[in-house]
Scaffold this active site. Structure first.
Site, mmCIF file in Angstrom:
data_model
loop_
_atom_site.group_PDB
_atom_site.id
_atom_site.type_symbol
_atom_site.label_atom_id
_atom_site.label_comp_id
_atom_site.label_asym_id
_atom_site.label_seq_id
_atom_site.Cartn_x
_atom_site.Cartn_y
_atom_site.Cartn_z
ATOM 1 C CE LYS A 111 -3.921 -2.263 2.315
ATOM 2 N NZ LYS A 111 -4.939 -2.101 3.379
ATOM 3 C CE1 TYR B 44 -9.408 -2.797 0.460
ATOM 4 C CE2 TYR B 44 -8.650 -0.984 -0.917
ATOM 5 C CZ TYR B 44 -8.383 -2.008 -0.012
ATOM 6 O OH TYR B 44 -7.097 -2.229 0.417
ATOM 7 C CD GLU C 254 -8.725 -9.077 -3.817
ATOM 8 O OE1 GLU C 254 -7.566 -9.484 -3.559
ATOM 9 O OE2 GLU C 254 -9.559 -8.821 -2.927
HETATM 10 P P1 IDP Z 1 -7.888 -6.779 5.617
HETATM 11 O O1 IDP Z 1 -7.067 -5.827 4.800
HETATM 12 O O2 IDP Z 1 -7.135 -7.304 6.788
HETATM 13 O O3 IDP Z 1 -8.545 -7.851 4.795
HETATM 14 P P2 IDP Z 1 -10.526 -5.518 5.741
HETATM 15 O O4 IDP Z 1 -11.467 -5.648 6.879
HETATM 16 O O5 IDP Z 1 -10.856 -6.229 4.475
HETATM 17 O O6 IDP Z 1 -9.068 -5.905 6.277
HETATM 18 O O7 IDP Z 1 -10.391 -3.956 5.437
HETATM 19 C C1 IDP Z 1 -9.765 -3.491 4.272
HETATM 20 C C2 IDP Z 1 -8.859 -2.330 4.622
HETATM 21 O O8 IDP Z 1 -9.657 -1.231 5.075
HETATM 22 C C3 IDP Z 1 -7.898 -2.611 5.775
HETATM 23 O O9 IDP Z 1 -6.725 -3.286 5.353
HETATM 24 C C4 IDP Z 1 -7.613 -1.212 6.282
HETATM 25 O O10 IDP Z 1 -6.647 -0.539 5.464
HETATM 26 C C5 IDP Z 1 -8.959 -0.535 6.102
HETATM 27 N N1 IDP Z 1 -9.777 -0.622 7.325
HETATM 28 C C6 IDP Z 1 -10.466 -1.689 7.782
HETATM 29 N N2 IDP Z 1 -11.125 -1.405 8.914
HETATM 30 C C7 IDP Z 1 -10.862 -0.115 9.185
HETATM 31 C C8 IDP Z 1 -11.286 0.776 10.235
HETATM 32 O O11 IDP Z 1 -12.030 0.415 11.153
HETATM 33 N N3 IDP Z 1 -10.778 2.041 10.174
HETATM 34 C C9 IDP Z 1 -9.955 2.468 9.178
HETATM 35 N N4 IDP Z 1 -9.564 1.672 8.167
HETATM 36 C C10 IDP Z 1 -10.001 0.392 8.168
#
Ligand code: IDP
Ligand code: MG
Length: 156
Positions: free
Chosen positions: A11, A51, A128
């Site tokens: 990222k 996303y 993806e």
């Molecule tokens: P992951 O990347 O571990 O699969 P996901 O729940 O799919 O996690 O969320 C995608 C991305 O969104 C995360 O990697 C993070 O960058 C961001 N994200 C997830 N939850 C939050 C939050 O509660 N606050 C801010 N950013 C978040």
């Protein structure tokens, strides 16, 4: 045991913090094979598609701003159970919560700027990978040490 391919993104925070080499090195050291890689900027359209599952979440706008803010590295890695292996290597979503020894646990403390994305299922990986790479950009090759990475006696 199935050979799988997974989409990994380094990222914008990983690129900005000059952690690209360190992070790729961790995947290579594990024994994952690189089959595609590009340095690129995520467009807003791509962020919406990537996303899609999070579009209704309160953090979506911030996530989209972050992911499109500066370059990323997109990679396809191949290996035995690569999807689960990479997710385990990445660690928990929030850097503040990720275990030491994981990428997010070792390199970051932010909850949103968490360095790396990895596909979370075979269906997500397939979708993806197609968002980032054309078929001809994924290279077929056999590592010279494949029999030592796995087990020469096993069917690969
Ligand atoms: P992951 O990347 O571990 O699969 P996901 O729940 O799919 O996690 O969320 C995608 C991305 O969104 C995360 O990697 C993070 O960058 C961001 N994200 C997830 N939850 C939050 C939050 O509660 N606050 C801010 N950013 C978040
Ligand atoms: Mg996810």
């Amino acid at each position: 045991m199935a050979m799988e391919r997974t989409l990994i993104l380094l990222k914008p925070d990983a690129v900005q913090r000059f952690l690209v080499g360190a992070l790729i090195s961790r995947f290579e050291t594990k024994g994952l094979k690189l089959v595609g890689m590009k340095f690129m900027r995520m467009s807003p359209e791509l962020a919406d598609k990537h996303y899609e599952a999070h579009r209704a979440k309160p953090f979506f706008a911030g996530l989209k701003r972050f992911m499109t803010s500066s370059p990323i590295v997109a990679m396809v890695l191949e290996g035995r159970s690569a999807i689960a292996v990479c997710r385990k290597m990445m660690g928990a979503t929030f850097g503040s919560n990720a275990e030491p020894g994981t990428l997010r646990g070792d390199y970051g403390i932010s909850n949103s700027y968490n360095l790396v994305h990895g596909s979370d299922s075979p269906e997500a990986a397939q979708k993806e990978i197609a968002l980032y790479f054309r078929t001809e950009e994924l290279l077929e090759w056999k590592p010279a040490n494949l029999e030592w990475i796995y087990d020469a006696g096993e069917e690969l």
